[in-house]
Scaffold this active site. Structure first.
Site, mmCIF file in Angstrom:
data_model
loop_
_atom_site.group_PDB
_atom_site.id
_atom_site.type_symbol
_atom_site.label_atom_id
_atom_site.label_comp_id
_atom_site.label_asym_id
_atom_site.label_seq_id
_atom_site.Cartn_x
_atom_site.Cartn_y
_atom_site.Cartn_z
ATOM 1 N N CYS B 116 0.888 -1.159 0.000
ATOM 2 C CA CYS B 116 0.000 0.000 0.000
ATOM 3 C C CYS B 116 0.922 1.203 0.000
ATOM 4 C CB CYS B 116 -0.906 0.019 1.222
ATOM 5 S SG CYS B 116 -1.869 1.539 1.305
ATOM 6 N N CYS B 119 -0.647 4.547 2.361
ATOM 7 C CA CYS B 119 -0.628 4.410 3.813
ATOM 8 C C CYS B 119 -0.231 2.977 4.114
ATOM 9 C CB CYS B 119 -1.954 4.811 4.443
ATOM 10 S SG CYS B 119 -3.408 4.088 3.703
ATOM 11 N N SER B 120 -1.080 2.231 4.727
ATOM 12 C CA SER B 120 -0.724 0.843 4.993
ATOM 13 C C SER B 120 -1.961 -0.038 5.002
ATOM 14 C CB SER B 120 0.012 0.732 6.322
ATOM 15 O OG SER B 120 1.156 1.519 6.301
ATOM 16 N N CYS B 121 -2.819 0.141 4.009
ATOM 17 C CA CYS B 121 -3.997 -0.707 3.902
ATOM 18 C C CYS B 121 -3.535 -2.160 3.854
ATOM 19 C CB CYS B 121 -4.771 -0.402 2.627
ATOM 20 S SG CYS B 121 -5.504 1.224 2.646
#
Lengths: 102, 208
Positions: B116, B119-121
């Site tokens: 991702c 962000c950090s999905c």
């Protein structure tokens, strides 16, 4: 000694490592901020997208890139703290405005 | 190497922060928690419970069951490839960050890897919470630019004839990789299969 055993023996870490030998949370405060954000979302205090958009913005503003890694920065979950502080401040503001209007 | 099979050397781990920094962050978080408890918005018990769920119940073991079932049951695999969210929910896994799932299958000619960039999905219900390196800037940007090189740093050598596809979870969709079933595992039961599936293989930074 195996890496996961080393992690297991670390005194300041409560949680057992996952299969890959890494921990889900590295510090207790990470657990608490994570729990608060997920709980408040589940209780309907904000949409997940609202949180995610703020997160994307925070990460963008931090300016950290592979060429410029900031090792002093705690990283990901600190963005969560900032995010939640912003959301709560905004809510406080809204409530205050509502009460002065009412 | 075999000794560390469960813990691949990872070039993206940062050093731990110093204790002064940790103390400052701890105080900041405590302040928020106290405020929310004082105002009656949350209780300590509810918080403890939710943390416990994410630490113990939700994790990559869920995803490995999905992969094992797909390997063992061709019909399930097709359902998984057609509508992953629904097929994963068949096994009882759903929830926050588990909406809009897409499963991409590794084959001899294509290797998939997930990131991702914004962000950090990450698909929490099947993989648990993301590892630290997944959330850091070096992985997030380099895997897109030079995937083959980054995979090598993870100890994963993809044959040059195999195409590498990088899937970016930024746009509402959460990806999970369906790794190739290793030859030695052809006759295993579903239960045995689930045990050989690693989290990193479902992110795509490892092959089995």
């Amino acid at each position: 000694m195996r890496v996961d055993q080393k992690i297991f023996n670390m005194t300041d870490v409560e949680e057992l490592p996952r299969k890959s030998g890494e921990l889900v949370f590295h510090d207790n405060w990470e657990k608490r901020i994570f729990g608060m954000v997920v709980l408040l979302h589940q209780q309907g205090h904000f949409d997940w997208d609202e949180f995610k958009d703020l997160l994307i913005e925070q990460i963008r503003l931090s300016g950290e890139t592979p060429e410029k890694p900031d090792l002093a920065k705690p990283g990901y979950y600190e963005f969560w703290i900032k995010n939640l502080e912003q959301i709560l401040n905004r809510k406080k503001q809204t409530t205050r405005n509502d009460s002065t209007r009412g | 190497m075999s000794d560390h099979h469960d813990a691949p050397s990872n070039p993206y781990l940062k050093k731990r922060r110093d204790s002064g920094e940790t103390e400052k962050l701890t105080k900041r978080v405590q302040k928020i928690e106290q405020l929310l408890i004082d105002k009656g918005v949350v209780t300590k018990e509810a918080l403890d419970r939710i943390i416990e769920i994410y630490e113990t119940d939700i994790g990559p073991l869920n995803g490995s069951q999905v992969v094992a079932k797909a390997w063992a049951d061709e019909d399930y695999k097709q359902r998984l490839k057609t509508d992953a969210t629904k097929a994963i929910a068949e096994l009882g896994f759903s929830g926050l960050q588990g909406e809009h799932m897409v499963v991409v299958e590794n084959t001899p000619s294509v290797h998939n890897v997930v990131v991702c960039t914004l962000c950090s999905c990450y698909p929490w219900p099947v993989l648990g919470l993301p590892p630290k390196w997944y959330k850091e800037a070096p992985y997030r940007s380099r895997i897109v630019i030079e995937p083959r090189e980054v995979l090598k740093e993870f100890g994963t050598n993809i044959p040059s004839a195999t195409e590498i596809r990088v899937w970016d979870s930024s746009a509402e969709i959460r990806y999970m990789v369906l790794p190739q079933q290793p030859n030695y595992a052809k006759n295993m039961s579903e239960e045995e299969l689930a045990k050989i599936v690693t989290r990193d293989s479902m992110i795509g930074v490892e092959t089995l």
